[in-house]
Motif scaffolding. Structure first.
Motif, mmCIF file in Angstrom:
data_model
loop_
_atom_site.group_PDB
_atom_site.id
_atom_site.type_symbol
_atom_site.label_atom_id
_atom_site.label_comp_id
_atom_site.label_asym_id
_atom_site.label_seq_id
_atom_site.Cartn_x
_atom_site.Cartn_y
_atom_site.Cartn_z
ATOM 1 N N ASP A 224 0.842 -1.196 0.000
ATOM 2 C CA ASP A 224 0.000 0.000 0.000
ATOM 3 C C ASP A 224 0.876 1.244 0.000
ATOM 4 O OD1 ASP A 224 -2.259 -1.566 0.019
ATOM 5 O OD2 ASP A 224 -2.491 -1.472 2.192
ATOM 6 N N THR A 225 1.996 1.162 0.724
ATOM 7 C CA THR A 225 3.029 2.195 0.674
ATOM 8 C C THR A 225 4.312 1.506 0.243
ATOM 9 O OG1 THR A 225 3.561 1.852 3.002
ATOM 10 C CG2 THR A 225 1.989 3.612 2.499
ATOM 11 N N LEU A 226 5.241 2.266 -0.286
ATOM 12 C CA LEU A 226 6.510 1.687 -0.714
ATOM 13 C C LEU A 226 7.384 1.405 0.496
ATOM 14 C CD1 LEU A 226 7.337 3.984 -3.765
ATOM 15 C CD2 LEU A 226 6.235 1.756 -3.780
ATOM 16 N N VAL A 227 8.104 0.304 0.449
ATOM 17 C CA VAL A 227 9.076 -0.048 1.478
ATOM 18 C C VAL A 227 10.434 -0.098 0.797
ATOM 19 C CG1 VAL A 227 9.831 -1.801 3.124
ATOM 20 C CG2 VAL A 227 7.383 -1.388 2.774
ATOM 21 N N LEU A 228 11.329 0.794 1.207
ATOM 22 C CA LEU A 228 12.688 0.790 0.670
ATOM 23 C C LEU A 228 13.559 -0.116 1.515
ATOM 24 C CD1 LEU A 228 13.378 4.569 -0.073
ATOM 25 C CD2 LEU A 228 12.544 2.807 -1.632
ATOM 26 N N TRP A 229 14.483 -0.805 0.867
ATOM 27 C CA TRP A 229 15.424 -1.644 1.598
ATOM 28 C C TRP A 229 16.766 -1.620 0.895
ATOM 29 C CZ3 TRP A 229 17.109 -6.331 -0.719
ATOM 30 C CH2 TRP A 229 16.419 -6.692 -1.881
ATOM 31 N N ALA A 230 17.812 -1.771 1.684
ATOM 32 C CA ALA A 230 19.172 -1.791 1.151
ATOM 33 C C ALA A 230 19.546 -3.228 0.827
ATOM 34 C CB ALA A 230 20.138 -1.192 2.167
ATOM 35 N N ARG A 231 20.039 -3.438 -0.388
ATOM 36 C CA ARG A 231 20.401 -4.787 -0.849
ATOM 37 C C ARG A 231 21.875 -5.055 -0.529
ATOM 38 N NH1 ARG A 231 18.644 -4.273 -5.701
ATOM 39 N NH2 ARG A 231 16.728 -5.432 -5.366
ATOM 40 N N PRO A 232 22.145 -6.048 0.327
ATOM 41 C CA PRO A 232 23.546 -6.352 0.623
ATOM 42 C C PRO A 232 24.216 -7.037 -0.562
ATOM 43 C CG PRO A 232 22.111 -7.887 1.772
ATOM 44 C CD PRO A 232 21.221 -6.902 1.068
ATOM 45 N N GLN A 233 25.484 -6.709 -0.740
ATOM 46 C CA GLN A 233 26.278 -7.363 -1.765
ATOM 47 C C GLN A 233 26.527 -8.800 -1.298
ATOM 48 O OE1 GLN A 233 30.119 -5.496 -2.354
ATOM 49 N NE2 GLN A 233 29.469 -5.016 -4.423
ATOM 50 N N PRO A 234 26.326 -9.773 -2.166
ATOM 51 C CA PRO A 234 26.555 -11.157 -1.743
ATOM 52 C C PRO A 234 28.012 -11.360 -1.296
ATOM 53 C CG PRO A 234 25.393 -11.098 -3.833
ATOM 54 C CD PRO A 234 25.831 -9.691 -3.538
ATOM 55 N N SER A 235 28.160 -12.105 -0.232
ATOM 56 C CA SER A 235 29.491 -12.502 0.235
ATOM 57 C C SER A 235 29.393 -13.958 0.653
ATOM 58 C CB SER A 235 29.947 -11.645 1.411
ATOM 59 O OG SER A 235 29.176 -11.943 2.561
ATOM 60 N N ASP A 236 30.519 -14.645 0.709
ATOM 61 C CA ASP A 236 30.503 -16.060 1.099
ATOM 62 C C ASP A 236 29.858 -16.251 2.467
ATOM 63 O OD1 ASP A 236 31.723 -16.760 -1.278
ATOM 64 O OD2 ASP A 236 33.737 -16.906 -0.415
ATOM 65 N N VAL A 237 30.205 -15.381 3.428
ATOM 66 C CA VAL A 237 29.681 -15.523 4.788
ATOM 67 C C VAL A 237 28.172 -15.293 4.809
ATOM 68 C CG1 VAL A 237 29.742 -14.561 7.122
ATOM 69 C CG2 VAL A 237 31.863 -14.879 5.852
ATOM 70 N N LEU A 238 27.702 -14.228 4.164
ATOM 71 C CA LEU A 238 26.273 -13.939 4.161
ATOM 72 C C LEU A 238 25.489 -15.045 3.455
ATOM 73 C CD1 LEU A 238 23.964 -12.009 4.846
ATOM 74 C CD2 LEU A 238 24.424 -10.836 2.681
ATOM 75 N N LEU A 239 25.968 -15.496 2.323
ATOM 76 C CA LEU A 239 25.275 -16.556 1.591
ATOM 77 C C LEU A 239 25.248 -17.860 2.399
ATOM 78 C CD1 LEU A 239 26.605 -15.862 -2.008
ATOM 79 C CD2 LEU A 239 24.313 -15.370 -1.103
ATOM 80 N N ARG A 240 26.319 -18.146 3.118
ATOM 81 C CA ARG A 240 26.368 -19.354 3.939
ATOM 82 C C ARG A 240 25.366 -19.255 5.102
ATOM 83 N NH1 ARG A 240 31.403 -20.069 3.725
ATOM 84 N NH2 ARG A 240 31.970 -18.636 5.375
#
Length: 128
Positions: free
Chosen positions: A82-98
């Motif tokens: 109904d309203t826009l939700v902005l979010w920051a997209r993290p750059q993929p990293s091995d640790v985050l993906l794991r």
């Protein structure tokens, strides 16, 4: 009750994100991020229904012995509600993906939301 699995930022590195919240809130119908009283975070999964004890056990098995991780945010995304939700997209990293894969591999039931990101504003009128 919905439960989110999040990585929280509770030290000085949160400042760039909270500064971004301050910039974004001028576009919101009602400032939302500071009103949550929750630190900047990255959501790994959201469960619409889950047993808290099972989530706690699952998280303990994933997080035991992990050190702090470094994230870099590469762009801003938008969830259209109904309203826009902005979010920051993290750059993929091995640790985050794991970490993300561990949450999804070890969880039952499966999470309802599987996109990893950090909200920067939740109540932005479409006209803004």
């Amino acid at each position: 009750m919905p439960y989110g699995i999040c990585l929280k930022c509770t030290n000085g590195s949160a400042a760039p994100v909270t500064e971004l919240w301050d910039e974004v809130e001028v576009f919101e119908t009602v400032p939302s991020m500071r009103a949550l009283a929750y630190p900047p975070h990255v959501t790994l999964a959201v469960y619409q229904e889950a047993e808290p004890a099972l989530l706690k056990d699952m998280l303990g098995s994933i997080s035991d012995g992990r050190a702090a991780i470094t994230l870099v945010f590469s762009s801003i995304g938008v969830f259209e509600n109904d309203t826009l939700v902005l979010w920051a997209r993290p750059q993929p990293s091995d640790v985050l993906l794991r970490l993300h894969a561990d949450v999804h591999r070890k969880s039952s039931p499966r999470p309802a939301i599987t996109t990893t990101g950090r909200e920067t504003g939740r109540r932005i009128a479409r006209s803004r």
